[in-house]
Design a protein around this motif. Structure first.
Motif, PDB file in Angstrom:
ATOM      1  N   ALA A  14      25.939  41.427 103.622  1.00 57.80           N
ATOM      2  CA  ALA A  14      24.695  41.314 103.900  1.00 57.80           C
ATOM      3  C   ALA A  14      24.294  42.022 104.924  1.00 57.80           C
ATOM      4  O   ALA A  14      24.752  42.425 105.485  1.00 57.80           O
ATOM      5  CB  ALA A  14      24.991  40.074 104.732  1.00 57.80           C
ATOM      6  N   GLY A  15      22.655  42.410 104.653  1.00 57.49           N
ATOM      7  CA  GLY A  15      22.052  43.743 105.325  1.00 57.49           C
ATOM      8  C   GLY A  15      22.101  44.737 105.055  1.00 57.49           C
ATOM      9  O   GLY A  15      21.306  45.303 104.610  1.00 57.49           O
ATOM     10  N   GLY A  16      22.324  45.038 103.310  1.00 53.50           N
ATOM     11  CA  GLY A  16      22.495  45.821 103.118  1.00 53.50           C
ATOM     12  C   GLY A  16      21.475  46.492 101.983  1.00 53.50           C
ATOM     13  O   GLY A  16      20.353  45.042 102.073  1.00 53.50           O
ATOM     14  N   MET A  83      15.281  46.680  97.635  1.00 49.29           N
ATOM     15  CA  MET A  83      15.698  45.674  97.931  1.00 49.29           C
ATOM     16  C   MET A  83      16.771  45.469  99.183  1.00 49.29           C
ATOM     17  O   MET A  83      18.140  46.214  99.181  1.00 49.29           O
ATOM     18  CB  MET A  83      16.784  44.279  97.200  1.00 49.29           C
ATOM     19  N   ASN A  84      15.803  45.546 100.933  1.00 46.70           N
ATOM     20  CA  ASN A  84      16.631  45.667 101.606  1.00 46.70           C
ATOM     21  C   ASN A  84      16.446  44.489 102.430  1.00 46.70           C
ATOM     22  O   ASN A  84      16.324  43.651 102.095  1.00 46.70           O
ATOM     23  CB  ASN A  84      15.540  46.810 102.460  1.00 46.70           C
ATOM     24  N   ASP A  90      20.444  35.834  97.970  1.00 47.63           N
ATOM     25  CA  ASP A  90      19.293  36.724  97.519  1.00 47.63           C
ATOM     26  C   ASP A  90      20.453  37.008  96.148  1.00 47.63           C
ATOM     27  O   ASP A  90      19.858  37.256  95.266  1.00 47.63           O
ATOM     28  CB  ASP A  90      18.964  38.214  97.521  1.00 47.63           C
ATOM     29  N   THR A  91      21.827  36.700  95.629  1.00 46.11           N
ATOM     30  CA  THR A  91      22.252  36.567  95.097  1.00 46.11           C
ATOM     31  C   THR A  91      21.724  35.395  93.888  1.00 46.11           C
ATOM     32  O   THR A  91      21.721  34.781  93.844  1.00 46.11           O
ATOM     33  CB  THR A  91      23.802  35.447  95.377  1.00 46.11           C
ATOM     34  N   THR A 124      24.935  41.173  93.634  1.00 44.20           N
ATOM     35  CA  THR A 124      25.608  39.959  94.787  1.00 44.20           C
ATOM     36  C   THR A 124      25.322  40.294  95.835  1.00 44.20           C
ATOM     37  O   THR A 124      25.963  41.263  96.054  1.00 44.20           O
ATOM     38  CB  THR A 124      27.356  39.340  94.051  1.00 44.20           C
ATOM     39  N   VAL A 125      25.318  39.075  96.796  1.00 43.17           N
ATOM     40  CA  VAL A 125      25.315  39.728  97.848  1.00 43.17           C
ATOM     41  C   VAL A 125      26.618  38.613  99.462  1.00 43.17           C
ATOM     42  O   VAL A 125      26.327  37.651  98.999  1.00 43.17           O
ATOM     43  CB  VAL A 125      24.689  39.802  98.801  1.00 43.17           C
TER      44      VAL A 125
END
Length: 127
Positions: A14-16, A83-84, A90-91, A124-125
């Protein structure tokens, strides 16, 4: 044979960030609207972002505005999705799509407006 091939998916915290690509072949889509959609397990496919064929007009789902950017490189016949600030929600499997005909400056948020689809790439987040 027309093909849309997505790449760039993977596992990220997450955050990536991730950058998806959609390479097209078999014909050109330089004047055709294109878009990104996603489908999470147990959910219906949903609109993510769209770009017009002419004029570079953009549209985003509210859930990704300010975090995702759609773009295209017509010289390379490739569509991108940057995608930021990714979130676990968002997965999904991400699909690119293209319209068959020139649609001018229009963009489309409905999957029914698109004629060609890629096979999808998994994003996958983790939290």
């Amino acid at each position: 044979q027309v093909q849309l091939v997505e790449s760039g998916g993977g596992l990220v915290q997450a955050g990536g960030s991730l950058r998806l690509s959609c390479a097209t072949s078999g014909r050109t889509f330089t004047t055709n609207a294109m878009g990104w959609f996603r489908q999470a397990p147990g959910k219906e496919r949903e609109f993510v972002a769209a770009i017009s064929g002419i004029g570079g007009r953009l549209d985003y789902a509210d859930s990704v505005k300010g975090r995702f950017t759609i773009s295209r490189d017509n010289a390379k016949n490739t569509l991108f999705l940057q995608m930021n600030s990714l979130k676990p929600e968002d997965t999904a499997v991400y699909y690119c799509a293209a319209r068959r005909y020139n649609s001018g400056t229009l963009y489309f948020a409905s999957g029914a407006a698109y004629d060609y689809w890629g096979q999808g790439t998994q994003v996958t987040v983790s939290s």
